[in-house]
Design a protein around this motif. Structure first.
Motif, PDB file in Angstrom:
ATOM      1  N   ILE A  12      37.766  41.809  36.887  1.00 54.12           N
ATOM      2  CA  ILE A  12      37.472  43.027  36.118  1.00 54.12           C
ATOM      3  C   ILE A  12      38.184  44.236  36.712  1.00 54.12           C
ATOM      4  O   ILE A  12      38.333  45.251  36.059  1.00 54.12           O
ATOM      5  CB  ILE A  12      35.960  43.295  35.975  1.00 54.12           C
ATOM      6  CG1 ILE A  12      35.325  43.636  37.306  1.00 54.12           C
ATOM      7  CG2 ILE A  12      35.257  42.153  35.301  1.00 54.12           C
ATOM      8  CD1 ILE A  12      34.004  44.348  37.110  1.00 54.12           C
ATOM      9  N   ASP A  13      38.623  44.132  37.963  1.00 53.28           N
ATOM     10  CA  ASP A  13      39.402  45.229  38.562  1.00 53.28           C
ATOM     11  C   ASP A  13      40.863  45.199  38.113  1.00 53.28           C
ATOM     12  O   ASP A  13      41.556  46.221  38.201  1.00 53.28           O
ATOM     13  CB  ASP A  13      39.371  45.133  40.091  1.00 53.28           C
ATOM     14  CG  ASP A  13      38.013  45.498  40.670  1.00 53.28           C
ATOM     15  OD1 ASP A  13      37.168  46.009  39.911  1.00 53.28           O
ATOM     16  OD2 ASP A  13      37.802  45.249  41.873  1.00 53.28           O
ATOM     17  N   ALA A  14      41.329  44.031  37.669  1.00 53.49           N
ATOM     18  CA  ALA A  14      42.765  43.863  37.405  1.00 53.49           C
ATOM     19  C   ALA A  14      43.217  44.702  36.212  1.00 53.49           C
ATOM     20  O   ALA A  14      42.498  44.843  35.229  1.00 53.49           O
ATOM     21  CB  ALA A  14      43.068  42.392  37.143  1.00 53.49           C
ATOM     22  N   ARG A  15      44.418  45.227  36.322  1.00 52.92           N
ATOM     23  CA  ARG A  15      44.972  46.027  35.231  1.00 52.92           C
ATOM     24  C   ARG A  15      45.279  45.163  34.009  1.00 52.92           C
ATOM     25  O   ARG A  15      45.173  45.602  32.891  1.00 52.92           O
ATOM     26  CB  ARG A  15      46.267  46.706  35.688  1.00 52.92           C
ATOM     27  CG  ARG A  15      46.032  47.976  36.464  1.00 52.92           C
ATOM     28  CD  ARG A  15      47.306  48.820  36.486  1.00 52.92           C
ATOM     29  NE  ARG A  15      47.043  50.119  37.075  1.00 52.92           N
ATOM     30  CZ  ARG A  15      47.012  50.340  38.376  1.00 52.92           C
ATOM     31  NH1 ARG A  15      47.226  49.354  39.209  1.00 52.92           N
ATOM     32  NH2 ARG A  15      46.757  51.543  38.840  1.00 52.92           N
ATOM     33  N   HIS A  16      45.691  43.949  34.265  1.00 52.80           N
ATOM     34  CA  HIS A  16      46.100  43.094  33.161  1.00 52.80           C
ATOM     35  C   HIS A  16      45.448  41.733  33.332  1.00 52.80           C
ATOM     36  O   HIS A  16      45.486  41.151  34.415  1.00 52.80           O
ATOM     37  CB  HIS A  16      47.625  42.944  33.143  1.00 52.80           C
ATOM     38  CG  HIS A  16      48.130  42.142  31.992  1.00 52.80           C
ATOM     39  ND1 HIS A  16      48.172  40.762  32.005  1.00 52.80           N
ATOM     40  CD2 HIS A  16      48.610  42.520  30.779  1.00 52.80           C
ATOM     41  CE1 HIS A  16      48.651  40.333  30.860  1.00 52.80           C
ATOM     42  NE2 HIS A  16      48.931  41.372  30.094  1.00 52.80           N
ATOM     43  N   LYS A  17      44.830  41.282  32.292  1.00 56.76           N
ATOM     44  CA  LYS A  17      44.189  39.963  32.356  1.00 56.76           C
ATOM     45  C   LYS A  17      44.297  39.288  30.997  1.00 56.76           C
ATOM     46  O   LYS A  17      44.285  39.963  29.959  1.00 56.76           O
ATOM     47  CB  LYS A  17      42.738  40.087  32.802  1.00 56.76           C
ATOM     48  CG  LYS A  17      41.907  41.092  32.019  1.00 56.76           C
ATOM     49  CD  LYS A  17      40.569  41.353  32.668  1.00 56.76           C
ATOM     50  CE  LYS A  17      40.630  42.305  33.819  1.00 56.76           C
ATOM     51  NZ  LYS A  17      40.617  43.726  33.443  1.00 56.76           N
ATOM     52  N   ALA A 221      35.079  50.856  35.329  1.00 54.60           N
ATOM     53  CA  ALA A 221      34.070  51.140  34.309  1.00 54.60           C
ATOM     54  C   ALA A 221      34.748  51.739  33.086  1.00 54.60           C
ATOM     55  O   ALA A 221      35.383  52.783  33.172  1.00 54.60           O
ATOM     56  CB  ALA A 221      33.026  52.109  34.856  1.00 54.60           C
ATOM     57  N   HIS A 311      35.342  45.449  31.213  1.00 50.72           N
ATOM     58  CA  HIS A 311      35.951  44.238  30.649  1.00 50.72           C
ATOM     59  C   HIS A 311      34.983  43.093  30.892  1.00 50.72           C
ATOM     60  O   HIS A 311      34.180  43.127  31.838  1.00 50.72           O
ATOM     61  CB  HIS A 311      37.288  43.959  31.339  1.00 50.72           C
ATOM     62  CG  HIS A 311      38.434  44.672  30.677  1.00 50.72           C
ATOM     63  ND1 HIS A 311      39.732  44.567  31.127  1.00 50.72           N
ATOM     64  CD2 HIS A 311      38.489  45.483  29.584  1.00 50.72           C
ATOM     65  CE1 HIS A 311      40.526  45.282  30.337  1.00 50.72           C
ATOM     66  NE2 HIS A 311      39.796  45.842  29.408  1.00 50.72           N
ATOM     67  N   GLY A 312      35.038  42.104  30.018  1.00 54.72           N
ATOM     68  CA  GLY A 312      34.067  41.019  30.073  1.00 54.72           C
ATOM     69  C   GLY A 312      33.837  40.477  31.477  1.00 54.72           C
ATOM     70  O   GLY A 312      34.772  40.178  32.206  1.00 54.72           O
TER      71      GLY A 312
END
Lengths: 535, 157
Positions: A12-17, A221, A311-312
């Motif tokens: 959830i910290d990642a910029r791109h997933k 967040a 994000h989920g």
């Protein structure tokens, strides 16, 4: 190259997933337009809403298992498991579609049984939880030890013979889930369903576990909110337990009150607000005290609810602990996760949660029983002069009642006369103590008899001629007061009866009573704060 | 009156080109104004979430956009064009000149992605949907031209 995430926090910290999500119905991968799942510690059954294109595939049948998995590479988790009970189809300008509202698998726990389910006590609440889940055939369930706020005192039910025969009964008209939810909530625990089974877990007080996730403003967040209010702020809790006839015949109503209620300026001018809880499951004062402490911890500070969207976060479950930090909202610290809602649609996969923590302090217990000394000195009833009695001559004329006036307090839950006595309802016949049922007590109020009962049998032991100046030969005597006695002045009449088996000269029962106390349960009051001036 | 059929020699080229559905072929020549032939276009469907209070934007890749091919189609006759319009209601198969596309249908086995027939290499794409037919014009010789948009799922994701 696709990034694989070792932990949910990194995801959830990642910029791109890259989102991955799957809906399996009856084990078959099924295309869905969107999905929303919801689990909460306050909604014992989870729900899932799926939207599918019409026509429905043949495998979308009643009772088919729905499993939703979602996440990112390395962090795909099951976010819902349930069975289809309902299918809703429609078409409009947005196309033809079906909506499936699916309850989670734990819904089965709320079915009623064909008979009362009785557990022998004392039994821990955890064992009751396990037993009811096993009886309902729940595939997966897990409970923590249910303890008092001290974290070590195990909560047991069915402790008192007189109250419940040392059993815990789940009536057949009560769904198991309702029973467990109500019982657990008393002690600061929650019973709720998760994708991994039915769970019983403490959600009370300050979270003391390591956080599952760290949510931070300006980092991960997507949104957050903070709501606080004092609508439910209660700093004076009373807890009522089981009502039953004690082994000595007295009416017992278990109750717990605080010794002293601290002044709370947010509740000015009184400085306090009162509420109460009651449950027949609470069959000891200690249990009532524990419930009161839980209420004090969870409700004696303003209610503060934090919500956030990220994000989920598919691994997050209700009852987990999350650390939320927001300088804008002035929020910092661990929160119990109360609800988790996952949404997957064309806007991606997001998780919206609410969190809370109890910040109050448990108060020491107060004395709930007011004891009033009605008479200290011994009184002799009967018709004989007995030199070994504390009072050798009868205190009142033969056959007359000995009247003890007392005042019934405005508020009470049980009244009991406790005294010391000897020799009542016992005669020496043929050299042996012989029981009788002639001596009794009566309760009079406003000129009418409002209650009566026999005095207990306390051996006469006339041949031993004990020295009743010594307290060791006296016994405890308990007179439960039953009947419709109202607040106000009343009289206890102690009456020596006449036994026809004895010669006329000694027919009246000789006995003595002393140290007559009136115990008024439910009349105890905590020390309340002194109101301040102004509104 | 016999329906007019264009006698343009270009229609002798690539007899297997076209759109196949319901067991029929709607034959056409890929027609273009530009020197370079158009090819399938694709992309990622990214959801961007700007994070309040910071400079971060979090992206979630929710899947691949469908691959789209916008091209011109040139039919030898009205009958061919009308057949294409009829077949365009179905999900079909598109046969292209393999030299004019960089794509291959990865849902097909490697041996079936490109086949050689009648002197030409054809790239075959399954599960193609016709999503638009526009700018229809009628040639004087009986031919019909239009712009077509084909779409198919991106199996490279």
């Amino acid at each position: 190259m696709v990034t694989t995430f070792p932990t949910m926090q990194t995801a959830i910290d990642a910029r791109h997933k890259r989102l991955e999500w799957y809906v399996l119905i009856g084990g078959i991968l099924t295309d869905c337009r969107d999905v929303t799942t919801h689990h909460s510690v306050d909604d014992p059954v989870g729900t899932c809403t799926l939207t599918l294109n019409l026509p429905l595939p043949a495998h979308v049948q009643f009772g088919a298992l729905v499993e939703v998995q979602a996440g990112y590479p390395g962090q795909v988790h099951t976010i819902f498991r349930g069975k289809i009970p309902k299918r809703d189809r429609l078409f409009d300008q947005n196309g033809a579609r079906a909506t499936l509202n699916v309850p989670s698998l734990g819904a089965r726990l709320n079915r009623r049984d064909y008979t009362d389910v009785v557990f022998p006590g004392p039994i821990s609440l955890r064992d009751v939880f396990n037993g009811l889940n096993a009886r309902r055939g729940i595939e997966s369930y897990y409970a923590d030890d249910v303890t008092a706020p001290d974290g070590s005192t195990i909560i047991t039910l069915g402790n008192t013979q007189a109250a419940n025969g040392k059993t815990v009964k789940v009536p057949r008209k009560t769904g198991f889930l309702n029973f467990l939810t109500a019982a657990a909530e008393l002690f600061g625990y929650r019973v709720y369903d998760t994708p991994f089974g039915v769970r019983m877990k403490r959600v009370s007080g300050m979270p003391d576990e390591a956080p599952s996730l760290v949510i931070t403003e300006a980092w991960n967040a997507l949104g957050a909110g903070y709501l606080d209010h004092i609508d439910g702020l209660i700093n004076y809790w009373e807890v009522f337990g089981a009502k039953y006839d004690d082994e000595d015949g007295s009416r017992a109503v278990l109750r717990s009150i605080p010794d002293e209620v601290p002044y709370d300026p947010r509740l000015a001018p009184e400085g306090w607000a009162r509420d109460e809880r009651s449950s027949d499951l609470l069959d000891t004062v200690a249990l009532c005290d524990i419930v009161r402490n839980v209420m004090e911890i969870d409700h004696s500070e303003p209610y503060e609810q934090v919500s956030w969207t990220t994000h989920g976060s598919p691994s997050l479950l209700p009852g987990d602990v999350v650390e939320v930090t927001s300088s804008t909202l002035a929020v910092s610290g661990k929160q119990w996760v109360l609800s988790v809602q996952h949404t997957i649609n064309t806007n991606g996969f997001t998780t919206k949660c609410t969190g809370w923590r109890g910040a109050g302090i448990a108060l020491p217990a107060g004395n709930d029983v007011v004891a009033t000394l009605l008479r200290s000195a011994p009184v002799h009833l009967g018709d004989e002069y007995l030199s070994h009695y504390a009072v050798p001559s009868p205190s009142v004329a033969t056959g007359s009642p000995f009247k003890v006036p007392f005042v019934v307090l405005e508020q009470y839950s049980a009244l009991t006369i406790r005294a010391r006595g000897h020799g009542c309802n016992s005669y020496l016949i043929g050299g042996k103590n012989s029981d009788a049922d002639v001596s009794r007590f009566e309760l009079w109020q406003f000129g009418e008899r409002v209650g009566s009962g026999n005095l207990p049998i306390l051996n006469e032991d006339l041949d031993l001629r004990r020295n009743y100046l010594q307290d060791q030969w006296w016994s405890n005597l308990v007179i439960p007061i039953t009947g419709s006695i109202k607040p106000g002045a009343a009289e206890l009449h102690i009456i020596s009866g006449k036994d026809s088996r004895i010669g006329e000269a000694y027919a009246y029962d000789d006995f003595e009573v002393k140290e007559i106390w009136l115990h008024t349960a439910g009349a105890g009051e905590p020390t309340l704060p002194t109101p301040t001036g102004g509104a | 009156m016999m329906p007019r059929v264009s006698d343009n020699p270009i229609f002798a080229y690539g007899p297997l080109l076209g759109f196949y559905a319901d067991g029929e072929q709607a034959r056409f020549i890929f027609w273009r104004k530009e020197a370079a032939p158009p090819d399938w276009q694709g992309g990622r469907d990214l959801v961007a979430n700007r994070v309040y209070g910071g400079r971060r934007t979090l992206y979630q890749d929710i899947g691949a956009d469908p691959l789209r091919l916008k091209t011109g189609a040139w039919f030898q006759s009205k009958a061919d064009f009308q057949r294409f319009k009829r077949l365009s209601a179905s999900v079909g198969q598109l046969w292209m000149n393999a030299d004019y596309t960089a794509h291959r249908d990865l849902s097909r086995s490697p041996a079936e992605q490109v086949i050689h027939r009648l002197g030409m290499h054809y790239a075959i794409f399954d599960n193609v949907v016709v999503t638009a037919i526009t700018d229809e014009t009628l040639d004087n010789d009986g031919g019909v031209r239009c712009k077509v948009q084909f779409e198919r799922e991106d199996f490279t994701w």
